[in-house]
Write a protein that holds these residues in place. Sequence first.
Motif, PDB file in Angstrom:
ATOM      1  N   GLY A 662      17.849 -45.582  46.862  1.00  0.00           N
ATOM      2  CA  GLY A 662      18.003 -44.175  47.125  1.00  0.00           C
ATOM      3  C   GLY A 662      17.248 -43.296  46.349  1.00  0.00           C
ATOM      4  O   GLY A 662      17.011 -42.013  46.791  1.00  0.00           O
ATOM      5  N   ASN A 663      16.700 -43.719  44.998  1.00  0.00           N
ATOM      6  CA  ASN A 663      15.646 -43.230  44.443  1.00  0.00           C
ATOM      7  C   ASN A 663      16.036 -41.958  44.056  1.00  0.00           C
ATOM      8  O   ASN A 663      15.288 -40.786  43.881  1.00  0.00           O
ATOM      9  N   THR A 664      17.268 -41.753  43.603  1.00  0.00           N
ATOM     10  CA  THR A 664      17.645 -40.288  43.071  1.00  0.00           C
ATOM     11  C   THR A 664      17.700 -40.554  41.381  1.00  0.00           C
ATOM     12  O   THR A 664      18.504 -41.344  40.816  1.00  0.00           O
ATOM     13  N   PRO A 665      16.934 -39.592  40.767  1.00  0.00           N
ATOM     14  CA  PRO A 665      16.850 -39.821  39.504  1.00  0.00           C
ATOM     15  C   PRO A 665      18.119 -39.068  38.583  1.00  0.00           C
ATOM     16  O   PRO A 665      18.070 -38.078  38.181  1.00  0.00           O
ATOM     17  N   ILE A 666      19.288 -39.777  38.636  1.00  0.00           N
ATOM     18  CA  ILE A 666      20.373 -39.273  37.858  1.00  0.00           C
ATOM     19  C   ILE A 666      20.744 -40.355  36.834  1.00  0.00           C
ATOM     20  O   ILE A 666      20.197 -41.386  36.835  1.00  0.00           O
ATOM     21  N   MET A 667      21.646 -39.637  35.814  1.00  0.00           N
ATOM     22  CA  MET A 667      21.917 -40.556  34.687  1.00  0.00           C
ATOM     23  C   MET A 667      23.793 -40.920  35.004  1.00  0.00           C
ATOM     24  O   MET A 667      24.279 -40.025  34.657  1.00  0.00           O
ATOM     25  N   ASP A 668      23.787 -41.560  35.647  1.00  0.00           N
ATOM     26  CA  ASP A 668      25.301 -42.070  35.888  1.00  0.00           C
ATOM     27  C   ASP A 668      25.467 -43.887  35.758  1.00  0.00           C
ATOM     28  O   ASP A 668      24.673 -44.340  36.765  1.00  0.00           O
ATOM     29  N   ALA A 669      26.324 -44.207  35.086  1.00  0.00           N
ATOM     30  CA  ALA A 669      26.403 -45.600  35.054  1.00  0.00           C
ATOM     31  C   ALA A 669      27.321 -46.123  36.085  1.00  0.00           C
ATOM     32  O   ALA A 669      27.379 -47.415  36.327  1.00  0.00           O
ATOM     33  N   ASN A 670      28.034 -45.455  37.057  1.00  0.00           N
ATOM     34  CA  ASN A 670      28.716 -45.851  38.060  1.00  0.00           C
ATOM     35  C   ASN A 670      27.847 -46.835  38.964  1.00  0.00           C
ATOM     36  O   ASN A 670      26.849 -46.593  39.398  1.00  0.00           O
ATOM     37  N   ILE A 671      28.593 -47.733  39.049  1.00  0.00           N
ATOM     38  CA  ILE A 671      27.783 -48.910  39.935  1.00  0.00           C
ATOM     39  C   ILE A 671      27.689 -48.689  41.337  1.00  0.00           C
ATOM     40  O   ILE A 671      27.077 -49.040  42.097  1.00  0.00           O
ATOM     41  N   PHE A 672      28.491 -47.552  41.742  1.00  0.00           N
ATOM     42  CA  PHE A 672      28.192 -47.011  43.155  1.00  0.00           C
ATOM     43  C   PHE A 672      27.149 -45.784  43.390  1.00  0.00           C
ATOM     44  O   PHE A 672      27.284 -45.320  44.461  1.00  0.00           O
ATOM     45  N   GLU A 673      26.691 -45.738  42.404  1.00  0.00           N
ATOM     46  CA  GLU A 673      25.621 -44.496  42.473  1.00  0.00           C
ATOM     47  C   GLU A 673      24.242 -45.239  42.349  1.00  0.00           C
ATOM     48  O   GLU A 673      24.099 -46.386  41.717  1.00  0.00           O
ATOM     49  N   GLY A 674      23.041 -44.521  42.925  1.00  0.00           N
ATOM     50  CA  GLY A 674      21.935 -44.845  43.007  1.00  0.00           C
ATOM     51  C   GLY A 674      21.105 -44.612  41.496  1.00  0.00           C
ATOM     52  O   GLY A 674      21.836 -43.961  40.730  1.00  0.00           O
ATOM     53  N   ALA A 679       9.353 -47.932  37.333  1.00  0.00           N
ATOM     54  CA  ALA A 679       8.281 -48.577  38.305  1.00  0.00           C
ATOM     55  C   ALA A 679       8.275 -47.775  39.556  1.00  0.00           C
ATOM     56  O   ALA A 679       7.272 -47.639  40.326  1.00  0.00           O
ATOM     57  N   ALA A 680       9.481 -47.756  40.203  1.00  0.00           N
ATOM     58  CA  ALA A 680       9.547 -47.131  41.559  1.00  0.00           C
ATOM     59  C   ALA A 680       9.183 -45.928  41.694  1.00  0.00           C
ATOM     60  O   ALA A 680       8.471 -45.204  42.584  1.00  0.00           O
ATOM     61  N   ASN A 681       9.368 -44.984  40.433  1.00  0.00           N
ATOM     62  CA  ASN A 681       8.846 -43.652  40.447  1.00  0.00           C
ATOM     63  C   ASN A 681       7.125 -43.660  40.439  1.00  0.00           C
ATOM     64  O   ASN A 681       6.764 -42.856  41.223  1.00  0.00           O
ATOM     65  N   ILE A 682       6.639 -44.346  39.846  1.00  0.00           N
ATOM     66  CA  ILE A 682       5.190 -44.585  39.903  1.00  0.00           C
ATOM     67  C   ILE A 682       4.698 -45.010  41.141  1.00  0.00           C
ATOM     68  O   ILE A 682       3.758 -44.191  41.664  1.00  0.00           O
ATOM     69  N   ALA A 683       5.334 -45.928  41.706  1.00  0.00           N
ATOM     70  CA  ALA A 683       4.931 -46.079  43.146  1.00  0.00           C
ATOM     71  C   ALA A 683       5.073 -45.136  44.301  1.00  0.00           C
ATOM     72  O   ALA A 683       4.286 -44.735  45.009  1.00  0.00           O
ATOM     73  N   VAL A 684       6.183 -44.179  43.981  1.00  0.00           N
ATOM     74  CA  VAL A 684       6.440 -43.225  45.115  1.00  0.00           C
ATOM     75  C   VAL A 684       5.438 -41.943  44.746  1.00  0.00           C
ATOM     76  O   VAL A 684       4.865 -41.517  45.617  1.00  0.00           O
ATOM     77  N   ARG A 697      -0.941 -37.511  34.852  1.00  0.00           N
ATOM     78  CA  ARG A 697      -0.732 -38.296  33.456  1.00  0.00           C
ATOM     79  C   ARG A 697       0.523 -38.433  32.870  1.00  0.00           C
ATOM     80  O   ARG A 697       0.763 -39.809  32.093  1.00  0.00           O
ATOM     81  N   ILE A 698       1.647 -38.103  33.165  1.00  0.00           N
ATOM     82  CA  ILE A 698       2.949 -38.243  32.649  1.00  0.00           C
ATOM     83  C   ILE A 698       3.416 -39.556  33.668  1.00  0.00           C
ATOM     84  O   ILE A 698       4.111 -40.347  33.044  1.00  0.00           O
ATOM     85  N   LEU A 699       2.776 -39.567  34.813  1.00  0.00           N
ATOM     86  CA  LEU A 699       3.045 -40.965  35.370  1.00  0.00           C
ATOM     87  C   LEU A 699       2.733 -42.299  34.788  1.00  0.00           C
ATOM     88  O   LEU A 699       3.142 -43.182  34.505  1.00  0.00           O
ATOM     89  N   PHE A 700       1.284 -41.713  34.187  1.00  0.00           N
ATOM     90  CA  PHE A 700       0.591 -42.976  33.244  1.00  0.00           C
ATOM     91  C   PHE A 700       1.336 -42.967  32.066  1.00  0.00           C
ATOM     92  O   PHE A 700       1.583 -44.323  31.341  1.00  0.00           O
ATOM     93  N   LEU A 701       1.997 -41.884  31.462  1.00  0.00           N
ATOM     94  CA  LEU A 701       3.000 -42.104  30.275  1.00  0.00           C
ATOM     95  C   LEU A 701       4.037 -42.969  30.551  1.00  0.00           C
ATOM     96  O   LEU A 701       4.864 -43.632  29.889  1.00  0.00           O
ATOM     97  N   ALA A 702       4.695 -42.850  31.882  1.00  0.00           N
ATOM     98  CA  ALA A 702       5.797 -43.776  32.452  1.00  0.00           C
ATOM     99  C   ALA A 702       5.363 -45.177  32.262  1.00  0.00           C
ATOM    100  O   ALA A 702       6.096 -45.991  31.982  1.00  0.00           O
ATOM    101  N   ALA A 703       4.338 -45.467  32.853  1.00  0.00           N
ATOM    102  CA  ALA A 703       3.589 -46.628  32.707  1.00  0.00           C
ATOM    103  C   ALA A 703       3.492 -47.299  31.408  1.00  0.00           C
ATOM    104  O   ALA A 703       3.980 -48.362  31.096  1.00  0.00           O
ATOM    105  N   LEU A 704       3.154 -46.299  30.696  1.00  0.00           N
ATOM    106  CA  LEU A 704       2.837 -46.868  29.058  1.00  0.00           C
ATOM    107  C   LEU A 704       4.390 -47.099  28.592  1.00  0.00           C
ATOM    108  O   LEU A 704       4.286 -48.210  27.740  1.00  0.00           O
ATOM    109  N   VAL A 705       5.369 -46.294  28.883  1.00  0.00           N
ATOM    110  CA  VAL A 705       6.568 -46.649  28.378  1.00  0.00           C
ATOM    111  C   VAL A 705       7.265 -47.939  28.690  1.00  0.00           C
ATOM    112  O   VAL A 705       7.737 -48.733  28.280  1.00  0.00           O
TER     113      VAL A 705
END
Length: 731
Positions: A662-674, A679-684, A697-705
């Motif tokens: 679902g590519n939703t950038p949320i912080m939830d440990a719930n197994i039923f949430e996306g 890597a997916a964020n960089i590709a999108v 450049r922040i996408l490159f920073l994500a790749a560096l991380v």
Amino acid sequence: MRFLKDNLARWAVAVGGLGVIAAITLIFFYLLYEVAPLFKGAAVTPQSTWTQGVDQDNPSLYMSMEEQGEIALSINRSGVLDFRSTRTGDNNSQFFLPLPAGTEVTTLTSDPANSSLMVAGLSNGQAVVFKVVYKTSWPDDQRVITPVVEYPYGKKLLTLSDTRLSEITLADNDRQLFIAAISSGRLVATAFSKEENFLTEEVTLEQQTVTLPAIPGTPEQLKIDPDQRWLFVRMAGDEMAIINVANLDQLFLHSVTDLTVGDANITDIEFLLGGVSLLAGDSSGLISQWFMVRDDQNQWSLQRVRDFKLMDSPITIIKPEHRRKGFIAADKEGNVGVFYTAAGRALIREKLSAGGINQMAISPRSNYLLVDGQEGVEFFRVENEHPEVSFSALWQKVWYEGYEEPEYIWQSSASNNDFEPKLSLTPLSFGTLKAAFYAMLLATPLAIAGAIYTAYFMAPGMRRKVKPMIELMEALPTVILGFLAGLWLAPLIENNLPGIFALLLFVPVGILLFAFLWDSLPGKIRHAIPEGWQAALLIPVVLFSGAVAFSMNGVLEATFFAGDMRTWLTSELGIPYDQRNALVVGLAMGFAVIPSIFSIAEDAIFSVPKHLSYGSLALGATPWQTLIRVVLLTASPGIFSAVMIGMGRAVGETMIVLMATGNTPIMDANIFEGMRTLAANIAVEMPESEVGSSHYRILFLAALVLFLFTFVVNTAAEVVRHRLRKKYSSL
């Protein structure tokens, strides 16, 4: 010849290894090269100074620049719009506002949603609305910028009061033009409803006098938001009165807020880009950011979000940037600061004038700065490409406009021009670890248990068939697995959720029950199956147990979950259910990771010297005791390496999480949430990002991380592997 071949092989392996190291090093340095400009400091460089046309007896009330930063506009009390070259100060053109005889401009401001639309308040209580447009032409391939002054509602003056206007503000939208002012210490306002001629498309204004409620203080400055909901009135001292003007028939004083700390007084207020946040400068050199927030009772209140410090002198001017959530400010001593709100930091603090500053302007691209001080007009170049980036903006909670509290958010783009980029890498990193965790939770026990049985208990003939089949799974393209997970597996799990969880019970119970029944059979029947081939009998058992679990889906859902497990989870437990979630990712990505872990772990276990296991068995240990105390300990470095390689594969996986989460950038440990992974964020987002922009450049920073994370994990794994090898090598 053999010696020559050995040397060639040795050198070939060495060169290949060094080549891999060199390639990885180059990748690291390339990522670092793209990321480094994000952390480059801002700077202001003087370009020119000019005094032509500067009238100290009639100073500018307003200054601005056009897109290219080539032409400066200044407007004085005489209503003269003076356009000059920013490099030389030479006159470009002049225009004159239609002022009645004997009047002058006393106050002037622009629309917070459209800086080209301005209103000038006059000494006779009237106002004129005008617009500055810059037209570009290319005669003889040379760019020529021609300023034009337009009057969108005609040159007719709008009457607000019968006395001098000391402050004025306006907001314009498709429905209404709202103008408010301060006249002789009292608030006056007028609304103009718009009517458009169907044939000529000419807009006419119908005036409606607005009676504003009384406020508990003397008004000194005022601003209205672009939505024409709130009128903010700065009163003498340190208080702000907020008037609700959404309904012109029911205006009321909403609240009064103290904007300062201690004995400081407010000296200037200004809207940030978009007109949502209000910036308030005070006499102590502090600038605070405020915006309206709903509380738990659904009531609006003006909240202090963050503070910025220039120096210790009173703030005199605040100017917002035209396309970013940044602003510039000047104090009484001539100090100028450049700030960015979401990053929460000061980018520049420099003294740009020997004394006070009369007016300032920043170009629409935020790359030039104009300062009208005691020494004349000074023109500066501003290097400030990536103000959005700071440690807090990337990794900590940030209180963004429109939110009720600080949060971790990734939202890099939107359709509106006054959008506030939200570039937190925390939810993406969390999503990466979440996806890897659920994938490893499925893959690790199955792969290691399968490797143990295949290498130690399975008959050689069966092993020669099973091992290649499992390793062949690794050749499946992950895009196919992601496609199946998103379009087939996710709906299957959603429609059979109780049956999926029933598998966790029915399959183990079925295997144990079959094992008990098998052990109860006569030896003649049990020995008919060759040693090491018994696992083949479990295939129909697992299939049958799974079929029973799925067949019980409807009964379980009706009995325990009121006919709908998803609704029951949400209503009874407060756990939201998203079709493409971590459970789907865990199953699909776990399936992709299993071959990697299985193959390496199986080789490690199978490679344990036979004399160790034979010696253990000869000394009276059972096969299980030999496995636990000898074989697994000796193979532990290889098993650990297998798990770490699988972890690296899970962390870097792109297509499965791209298509099944679902590519939703949320912080939830719930197994039923996306979730959304790095890597997916960089590709999108990489194909849509502007080259060289902060987003890019922040996408490159994500790749560096991501690169550093896998590097640290693999390094730690190698250290642990060497220690395990050293510890158990004596066996």
